[in-house]
Design a protein around this motif. Structure first.
Motif, PDB file in Angstrom:
ATOM      1  N   GLN A  64       0.834  -1.210   0.000  1.00 21.85           N
ATOM      2  CA  GLN A  64       0.000   0.000   0.000  1.00 21.85           C
ATOM      3  C   GLN A  64       0.872   1.264   0.000  1.00 21.85           C
ATOM      4  O   GLN A  64       0.612   2.206  -0.768  1.00 21.85           O
ATOM      5  CB  GLN A  64      -0.932   0.005   1.211  1.00 21.85           C
ATOM      6  N   GLN A 100       2.497   1.666  -3.433  1.00 21.52           N
ATOM      7  CA  GLN A 100       1.553   2.148  -4.438  1.00 21.52           C
ATOM      8  C   GLN A 100       1.242   3.631  -4.245  1.00 21.52           C
ATOM      9  O   GLN A 100       1.134   4.390  -5.221  1.00 21.52           O
ATOM     10  CB  GLN A 100       0.266   1.323  -4.397  1.00 21.52           C
ATOM     11  N   LEU A 101       1.123   4.049  -3.006  1.00 19.16           N
ATOM     12  CA  LEU A 101       0.868   5.459  -2.724  1.00 19.16           C
ATOM     13  C   LEU A 101       2.063   6.308  -3.154  1.00 19.16           C
ATOM     14  O   LEU A 101       1.897   7.359  -3.774  1.00 19.16           O
ATOM     15  CB  LEU A 101       0.577   5.652  -1.234  1.00 19.16           C
ATOM     16  N   ASP A 104       4.181   5.548  -5.486  1.00 17.62           N
ATOM     17  CA  ASP A 104       4.146   5.565  -6.956  1.00 17.62           C
ATOM     18  C   ASP A 104       3.194   6.638  -7.476  1.00 17.62           C
ATOM     19  O   ASP A 104       3.506   7.353  -8.426  1.00 17.62           O
ATOM     20  CB  ASP A 104       3.710   4.205  -7.510  1.00 17.62           C
ATOM     21  N   THR A 105       2.052   6.756  -6.837  1.00 10.75           N
ATOM     22  CA  THR A 105       1.062   7.757  -7.244  1.00 10.75           C
ATOM     23  C   THR A 105       1.633   9.168  -7.121  1.00 10.75           C
ATOM     24  O   THR A 105       1.507   9.984  -8.041  1.00 10.75           O
ATOM     25  CB  THR A 105      -0.217   7.624  -6.391  1.00 10.75           C
ATOM     26  N   PHE A 106       2.272   9.440  -6.000  1.00  8.16           N
ATOM     27  CA  PHE A 106       2.857  10.765  -5.793  1.00  8.16           C
ATOM     28  C   PHE A 106       4.024  11.017  -6.743  1.00  8.16           C
ATOM     29  O   PHE A 106       4.185  12.134  -7.242  1.00  8.16           O
ATOM     30  CB  PHE A 106       3.293  10.946  -4.343  1.00  8.16           C
ATOM     31  N   ASN A 119       4.382   9.735  -9.728  1.00  9.77           N
ATOM     32  CA  ASN A 119       3.791   9.974 -11.050  1.00  9.77           C
ATOM     33  C   ASN A 119       3.246  11.404 -11.156  1.00  9.77           C
ATOM     34  O   ASN A 119       3.413  12.067 -12.178  1.00  9.77           O
ATOM     35  CB  ASN A 119       2.686   8.961 -11.336  1.00  9.77           C
ATOM     36  N   GLU A 120       2.609  11.856 -10.097  1.00 10.28           N
ATOM     37  CA  GLU A 120       2.085  13.225 -10.087  1.00 10.28           C
ATOM     38  C   GLU A 120       3.231  14.234 -10.190  1.00 10.28           C
ATOM     39  O   GLU A 120       3.157  15.202 -10.947  1.00 10.28           O
ATOM     40  CB  GLU A 120       1.291  13.476  -8.806  1.00 10.28           C
TER      41      GLU A 120
END
Length: 57
Positions: free
Chosen positions: A31, A34-35, A37-39, A41-42
């Motif tokens: 988790q 993945q979080l 990775d999201t940041f 990518n942003e």
């Protein structure tokens, strides 16, 4: 952008600490990863958009 960098660094450190104590497949590690990775990518998207705007405007 600076706030996003701070958030990324905090998440990275948290992920590192949790991964030292748990398996890489542990749901908490996954988790956090993945979080992060999201940041990331942003951040990459905003960075690319900023560079594009500087070049063509």
């Amino acid at each position: 952008m600076e706030q996003l960098k701070i958030c990324i660094e905090k998440l990275r450190l948290s992920l590192y600490e949790v991964a030292q104590e748990k398996a890489l497949t542990d749901p908490e590690v996954v988790q956090l990863s993945q979080l992060l990775d999201t940041f990331l990518n942003e951040y990459q998207q905003k960075s690319t958009n900023t560079q594009y705007k500087k070049r063509f405007h």
